[in-house]
Design a protein around this motif. Structure first.
Motif, short mmCIF file in Angstrom:
data_model
loop_
_atom_site.label_atom_id
_atom_site.label_comp_id
_atom_site.label_asym_id
_atom_site.label_seq_id
_atom_site.Cartn_x
_atom_site.Cartn_y
_atom_site.Cartn_z
N HIS A 1 0.85 -1.19 0.00
CA HIS A 1 0.00 0.00 0.00
C HIS A 1 0.88 1.24 0.00
CE1 HIS A 1 -2.86 3.04 1.39
NE2 HIS A 1 -3.83 2.21 1.02
N LEU A 2 0.54 2.21 -0.82
CA LEU A 2 1.42 3.36 -1.04
C LEU A 2 1.67 4.15 0.24
CD1 LEU A 2 3.10 4.84 -3.11
CD2 LEU A 2 1.05 6.10 -3.84
N VAL A 3 0.66 4.33 1.07
CA VAL A 3 0.87 5.04 2.33
C VAL A 3 1.83 4.26 3.22
CG1 VAL A 3 -0.22 5.92 4.43
CG2 VAL A 3 -1.38 6.20 2.22
N VAL A 4 1.69 2.93 3.25
CA VAL A 4 2.60 2.11 4.05
C VAL A 4 4.03 2.22 3.53
CG1 VAL A 4 3.13 -0.22 4.85
CG2 VAL A 4 0.74 0.52 4.66
N ARG A 5 4.18 2.17 2.21
CA ARG A 5 5.51 2.30 1.62
C ARG A 5 6.15 3.63 2.01
NH1 ARG A 5 4.06 1.65 -4.37
NH2 ARG A 5 6.14 2.57 -4.61
N ALA A 6 5.34 4.71 1.99
CA ALA A 6 5.88 6.02 2.34
C ALA A 6 6.22 6.10 3.83
CB ALA A 6 4.89 7.11 1.96
N MET A 7 5.37 5.52 4.69
CA MET A 7 5.70 5.49 6.12
C MET A 7 7.02 4.75 6.35
SD MET A 7 2.22 4.97 8.35
CE MET A 7 1.78 3.38 7.64
N THR A 8 7.20 3.65 5.62
CA THR A 8 8.44 2.88 5.75
C THR A 8 9.63 3.71 5.33
OG1 THR A 8 7.22 0.83 5.30
CG2 THR A 8 9.60 0.78 5.00
N GLU A 9 9.52 4.46 4.23
CA GLU A 9 10.62 5.32 3.77
C GLU A 9 10.96 6.38 4.82
OE1 GLU A 9 12.56 5.38 1.03
OE2 GLU A 9 11.71 3.46 0.38
N ALA A 10 9.94 6.98 5.41
CA ALA A 10 10.19 8.01 6.42
C ALA A 10 10.88 7.43 7.64
CB ALA A 10 8.88 8.69 6.81
N CYS A 11 10.41 6.28 8.08
CA CYS A 11 11.04 5.65 9.25
C CYS A 11 12.49 5.29 8.95
CB CYS A 11 10.24 4.42 9.67
SG CYS A 11 8.67 4.81 10.49
N HIS A 12 12.75 4.73 7.78
CA HIS A 12 14.12 4.40 7.41
C HIS A 12 15.01 5.65 7.37
CE1 HIS A 12 13.08 0.28 5.38
NE2 HIS A 12 12.98 0.26 6.69
N ALA A 13 14.46 6.75 6.84
CA ALA A 13 15.23 7.99 6.79
C ALA A 13 15.56 8.51 8.18
CB ALA A 13 14.47 9.05 6.00
N ALA A 14 14.67 8.20 9.15
CA ALA A 14 14.90 8.62 10.53
C ALA A 14 15.72 7.61 11.31
CB ALA A 14 13.56 8.85 11.23
N GLY A 15 16.03 6.47 10.67
CA GLY A 15 16.91 5.51 11.30
C GLY A 15 16.23 4.41 12.10
N ILE A 16 14.91 4.19 11.86
CA ILE A 16 14.21 3.12 12.56
C ILE A 16 13.44 2.28 11.55
CG2 ILE A 16 13.97 4.59 14.61
CD1 ILE A 16 10.91 4.63 13.98
N GLU A 17 12.96 1.12 11.99
CA GLU A 17 12.08 0.29 11.20
C GLU A 17 10.63 0.67 11.49
OE1 GLU A 17 12.94 -1.99 8.85
OE2 GLU A 17 14.99 -1.26 9.18
#
Length: 300
Positions: A64-80
């Motif tokens: 899901h596109l929102v989930v993919r974007a949440m994942t990208e943001a979390c990765h950019a912040a250094g967490i899963e």
């Protein structure tokens, strides 16, 4: 439903209209028609609930596109991305040229930012969110207004980073949205564009784009001249004849009408009287939609 719910965040993210005629891949306008997205941290696996546009059609898992974007943001912040329950109420049509994918991306990035910050990670800046959204979307023209609201000019600087400039829309301007009932593929319509264009067409669009900035922000009398386009709309016309016909009729009547994004929706930028009932057409849902001045924002 899962148990052990943690922090919950909800936001509204606006529809957008990109290009606005001559501002191809650069200009965007935020519209006050909103998707509402809520995320709650849980101690269980991912859950996705969707109502409105896309219900029964979009994936309800990590794709899901929102989930993919949440994942990208979390990765950019250094967490899963933790376990979450995501609820989407979609009011923006999918594939209509009103920025549904950019809105989903911005919603996910902002919710991911909140989840990461709540977990103690560094808070992502708006500039980082814009860069992440542009990378996911491919260009910043819809991402910028969804994020910042109003009228935005977006471009990529010499370092390869996207930059957005936000301007207020003149208060006399109203937006009439002709939301198409049928969808189209941005990938397909982009494939209809030629690899090169005549120098005269590029020159004409550069002039029109400059005029449109002035018209949208200072003097709406120049809206019609500022919405002339010779780079993309006529190349796509054959693939969406109803859209081309509606836009031609509106412009023949003197209205500053353009294809919204890659279509098939149309918007008209108007001042003064506009008889919506006269312009109802089969295949389009027509109404005034205010400009969204806030962009995506968290709800109390």
């Amino acid at each position: 439903m899962t148990h052990g719910d943690g922090p919950s965040f909800a936001l509204q993210v606006p529809a957008t209209s990109a290009n606005l005629g001559p501002g191809f891949d650069s200009f965007g306008l935020a519209l006050a028609r909103y998707d509402e997205v809520t995320v709650c941290r849980t101690d269980g696996p991912l859950e996705v609930w969707v109502s409105g546009h896309g219900a029964g059609q979009v994936p309800l898992d990590g794709r899901h596109l929102v989930v993919r974007a949440m994942t990208e943001a979390c990765h950019a912040a250094g967490i899963e991305l933790p376990g979450v329950r995501l609820t989407c109420l979609n009011r923006i049509p999918h594939g209509g040229g009103l920025g549904s994918s950019a809105s989903a991306i911005v919603a996910g990035l902002l919710l991911g930012r909140e989840l990461a910050a709540a977990a103690g990670a560094p808070r992502l800046t708006d500039e980082t969110v814009l860069a992440l959204g542009t990378a996911m979307e491919g260009h910043p023209d819809n991402v910028a207004p969804a994020l910042f609201g109003g009228f935005t000019l977006a471009f990529t600087d010499d370092t390869g980073q996207p930059v957005a400039i936000r301007r207020e829309v003149h208060p006399d301007i109203r937006v009439v949205v002709f939301a198409a009932e049928e969808a189209s593929s941005t990938h397909h319509t982009r494939g209809l564009l030629p690899a090169t264009v005549p120098h005269a067409d590029a020159s004409a669009n550069a002039a029109a784009a400059a005029v449109l900035v002035h018209a949208l922000t200072c003097d709406p009398a120049f809206l019609y001249a500022g919405t002339r386009d010779r780079l993309h709309q006529h190349y796509r016309a054959a693939s969406m004849p109803a859209t081309a016909q509606l836009m031609a009729e509106l412009r023949e009547a003197g209205y500053a009408a353009v294809v919204s994004g890659a279509g098939p929706s149309v918007i008209a930028l108007v001042t003064g009287e506009f008889d919506v009932s006269r312009w109802r057409r089969a295949g389009f849902d027509v109404d005034f939609v205010p400009v969204c001045t806030t962009g995506a924002h968290l709800l109390p």
